[in-house]
Design a protein around this motif. Sequence first.
Motif, mmCIF file in Angstrom:
data_model
loop_
_atom_site.group_PDB
_atom_site.id
_atom_site.type_symbol
_atom_site.label_atom_id
_atom_site.label_comp_id
_atom_site.label_asym_id
_atom_site.label_seq_id
_atom_site.Cartn_x
_atom_site.Cartn_y
_atom_site.Cartn_z
ATOM 1 N N ARG A 51 18.416 5.996 10.951
ATOM 2 C CA ARG A 51 17.506 5.100 11.665
ATOM 3 C C ARG A 51 16.341 4.754 10.765
ATOM 4 N NH1 ARG A 51 15.669 8.986 15.836
ATOM 5 N NH2 ARG A 51 14.149 7.358 16.287
ATOM 6 N N SER A 52 15.619 3.718 11.131
ATOM 7 C CA SER A 52 14.460 3.318 10.350
ATOM 8 C C SER A 52 13.278 3.084 11.270
ATOM 9 C CB SER A 52 14.752 2.042 9.553
ATOM 10 O OG SER A 52 13.591 1.625 8.840
ATOM 11 N N LEU A 53 12.100 3.385 10.771
ATOM 12 C CA LEU A 53 10.862 3.099 11.492
ATOM 13 C C LEU A 53 10.284 1.749 11.076
ATOM 14 C CD1 LEU A 53 9.215 6.637 11.375
ATOM 15 C CD2 LEU A 53 10.391 5.555 13.305
ATOM 16 N N MET A 54 11.054 0.983 10.303
ATOM 17 C CA MET A 54 10.666 -0.362 9.880
ATOM 18 C C MET A 54 11.570 -1.378 10.567
ATOM 19 S SD MET A 54 8.082 -0.149 7.810
ATOM 20 C CE MET A 54 8.078 -1.724 6.950
ATOM 21 N N PRO A 55 11.020 -2.534 10.945
ATOM 22 C CA PRO A 55 11.845 -3.555 11.602
ATOM 23 C C PRO A 55 12.831 -4.195 10.623
ATOM 24 C CG PRO A 55 9.630 -4.390 11.197
ATOM 25 C CD PRO A 55 9.606 -2.937 10.838
ATOM 26 N N ARG A 56 13.946 -4.649 11.158
ATOM 27 C CA ARG A 56 14.946 -5.331 10.327
ATOM 28 C C ARG A 56 14.598 -6.800 10.109
ATOM 29 N NH1 ARG A 56 20.961 -3.161 12.182
ATOM 30 N NH2 ARG A 56 20.615 -0.958 11.659
ATOM 31 N N ASP A 57 14.014 -7.414 11.140
ATOM 32 C CA ASP A 57 13.637 -8.824 11.029
ATOM 33 C C ASP A 57 12.702 -9.024 9.845
ATOM 34 O OD1 ASP A 57 13.275 -11.638 12.341
ATOM 35 O OD2 ASP A 57 11.221 -10.881 12.043
ATOM 36 N N LEU A 58 13.003 -9.988 8.995
ATOM 37 C CA LEU A 58 12.268 -10.145 7.735
ATOM 38 C C LEU A 58 10.791 -10.443 7.962
ATOM 39 C CD1 LEU A 58 12.455 -10.143 4.668
ATOM 40 C CD2 LEU A 58 13.030 -12.573 4.762
ATOM 41 N N ALA A 59 10.487 -11.336 8.892
ATOM 42 C CA ALA A 59 9.083 -11.684 9.136
ATOM 43 C C ALA A 59 8.313 -10.482 9.682
ATOM 44 C CB ALA A 59 9.000 -12.858 10.111
ATOM 45 N N ALA A 60 8.928 -9.758 10.611
ATOM 46 C CA ALA A 60 8.269 -8.572 11.179
ATOM 47 C C ALA A 60 8.123 -7.487 10.124
ATOM 48 C CB ALA A 60 9.072 -8.059 12.375
ATOM 49 N N ARG A 61 9.132 -7.358 9.277
ATOM 50 C CA ARG A 61 9.073 -6.343 8.221
ATOM 51 C C ARG A 61 7.955 -6.664 7.233
ATOM 52 N NH1 ARG A 61 13.076 -2.724 6.893
ATOM 53 N NH2 ARG A 61 12.845 -1.665 4.883
ATOM 54 N N ARG A 62 7.839 -7.920 6.860
ATOM 55 C CA ARG A 62 6.767 -8.313 5.934
ATOM 56 C C ARG A 62 5.398 -8.027 6.541
ATOM 57 N NH1 ARG A 62 6.064 -14.501 4.068
ATOM 58 N NH2 ARG A 62 5.408 -14.653 6.251
ATOM 59 N N GLN A 63 5.248 -8.287 7.843
ATOM 60 C CA GLN A 63 3.974 -8.033 8.500
ATOM 61 C C GLN A 63 3.661 -6.540 8.509
ATOM 62 O OE1 GLN A 63 2.076 -10.520 9.281
ATOM 63 N NE2 GLN A 63 0.391 -9.190 9.924
ATOM 64 N N ASP A 64 4.672 -5.733 8.793
ATOM 65 C CA ASP A 64 4.450 -4.287 8.793
ATOM 66 C C ASP A 64 4.158 -3.766 7.392
ATOM 67 O OD1 ASP A 64 4.825 -4.307 11.491
ATOM 68 O OD2 ASP A 64 6.375 -2.767 11.511
ATOM 69 N N LEU A 65 4.796 -4.335 6.392
ATOM 70 C CA LEU A 65 4.508 -3.940 5.009
ATOM 71 C C LEU A 65 3.067 -4.281 4.644
ATOM 72 C CD1 LEU A 65 7.841 -4.977 3.254
ATOM 73 C CD2 LEU A 65 6.981 -2.645 3.551
ATOM 74 N N ARG A 66 2.565 -5.395 5.170
ATOM 75 C CA ARG A 66 1.162 -5.757 4.919
ATOM 76 C C ARG A 66 0.232 -4.727 5.549
ATOM 77 N NH1 ARG A 66 -2.668 -9.287 3.656
ATOM 78 N NH2 ARG A 66 -4.326 -9.775 5.128
ATOM 79 N N VAL A 67 0.507 -4.349 6.798
ATOM 80 C CA VAL A 67 -0.321 -3.336 7.474
ATOM 81 C C VAL A 67 -0.245 -2.011 6.724
ATOM 82 C CG1 VAL A 67 -0.573 -1.970 9.586
ATOM 83 C CG2 VAL A 67 -0.160 -4.435 9.735
ATOM 84 N N LEU A 68 0.961 -1.622 6.317
ATOM 85 C CA LEU A 68 1.131 -0.382 5.560
ATOM 86 C C LEU A 68 0.345 -0.414 4.258
ATOM 87 C CD1 LEU A 68 4.913 0.461 5.988
ATOM 88 C CD2 LEU A 68 2.999 1.999 6.456
ATOM 89 N N GLY A 69 0.435 -1.512 3.552
ATOM 90 C CA GLY A 69 -0.277 -1.626 2.281
ATOM 91 C C GLY A 69 -1.778 -1.502 2.452
ATOM 92 N N LEU A 70 -2.316 -2.156 3.478
ATOM 93 C CA LEU A 70 -3.751 -2.079 3.735
ATOM 94 C C LEU A 70 -4.165 -0.670 4.150
ATOM 95 C CD1 LEU A 70 -4.232 -5.449 5.641
ATOM 96 C CD2 LEU A 70 -5.212 -4.860 3.406
ATOM 97 N N ALA A 71 -3.364 -0.041 5.022
ATOM 98 C CA ALA A 71 -3.707 1.307 5.483
ATOM 99 C C ALA A 71 -3.669 2.309 4.339
ATOM 100 C CB ALA A 71 -2.753 1.729 6.601
ATOM 101 N N LEU A 72 -2.644 2.217 3.508
ATOM 102 C CA LEU A 72 -2.523 3.163 2.391
ATOM 103 C C LEU A 72 -3.580 2.900 1.319
ATOM 104 C CD1 LEU A 72 1.354 3.427 2.131
ATOM 105 C CD2 LEU A 72 -0.237 5.190 2.938
ATOM 106 N N ALA A 73 -3.959 1.634 1.123
ATOM 107 C CA ALA A 73 -5.029 1.323 0.175
ATOM 108 C C ALA A 73 -6.355 1.884 0.680
ATOM 109 C CB ALA A 73 -5.138 -0.185 -0.030
ATOM 110 N N ALA A 74 -6.627 1.702 1.972
ATOM 111 C CA ALA A 74 -7.850 2.256 2.559
ATOM 112 C C ALA A 74 -7.861 3.769 2.419
ATOM 113 C CB ALA A 74 -7.951 1.860 4.031
ATOM 114 N N CYS A 75 -6.714 4.384 2.678
ATOM 115 C CA CYS A 75 -6.609 5.843 2.594
ATOM 116 C C CYS A 75 -6.886 6.333 1.172
ATOM 117 C CB CYS A 75 -5.213 6.267 3.043
ATOM 118 S SG CYS A 75 -5.016 8.031 3.268
ATOM 119 N N GLU A 76 -6.325 5.647 0.209
ATOM 120 C CA GLU A 76 -6.530 6.025 -1.197
ATOM 121 C C GLU A 76 -8.011 6.012 -1.548
ATOM 122 O OE1 GLU A 76 -5.968 3.191 -4.766
ATOM 123 O OE2 GLU A 76 -4.084 4.301 -4.625
ATOM 124 N N LYS A 77 -8.729 5.000 -1.051
ATOM 125 C CA LYS A 77 -10.153 4.889 -1.369
ATOM 126 C C LYS A 77 -10.972 5.950 -0.631
ATOM 127 C CE LYS A 77 -9.105 1.818 -4.156
ATOM 128 N NZ LYS A 77 -9.112 2.180 -5.602
#
Length: 202
Positions: free
Chosen positions: A76-102
């Motif tokens: 199973r995956s915790l990421m959506p299969r739909d490309l548009a939804a997946r891209r949006q979730d990747l954006r949220v993930l990237g921002l959250a992980l960047a904030a966390c790193e800082k």
Amino acid sequence: MRLIGMLDSPYVRRAAISMKLLDVPFTHESVSVFRTFDQFRAINPVVKAPTLVCDDGVLLMDSTFIIDYAEALSGRSLMPRDLAARRQDLRVLGLALAACEKVVQDVYEHNLRPEEKQHRPWIDRVDGQRASAFSMLEAEIAQRRTPAAQAELNQADVTAAVVWTFTQAMLPGRVDAAAHPALAAFTAAVERLEAFVDTPPV
């Protein structure tokens, strides 16, 4: 399998919560990279949290790769299969992980480096990056549905909430909840779900 690391680490916690959501069995061992360095080094000479000790003894590091392996195990995956939804979730993930790193860089700078060794231009740069990441994450979360049940959680939800909780614990008053109302409300709702309650950041 054994997940090694303290749950006050957002990386350890996101891995643990994700594995629970995926129904991947594991035991958690609260070993600190600071207070019990030698004990951690005996398990993984790199001393990186989280570390996943697989059934056959193979060590995996980095929460993203551990989650990837858990998804492969579960089918199973915790990421959506739909490309548009997946891209949006990747954006949220990237921002959250960047904030966390800082946030982590800020904590290390102030808690581990002697004050006379701290470099103000570097601190200001990190603080600015953190502020931008959280501002952009707030805008994304404001447009996002809040999961009403644990079955609705995906990886972007998990990571955004874990990072916000970590930030409020480590930098109290430095990242104002009043300036991030959507993120604060979203996290408060997600933290009430079973996988979060059963995996407290202490």
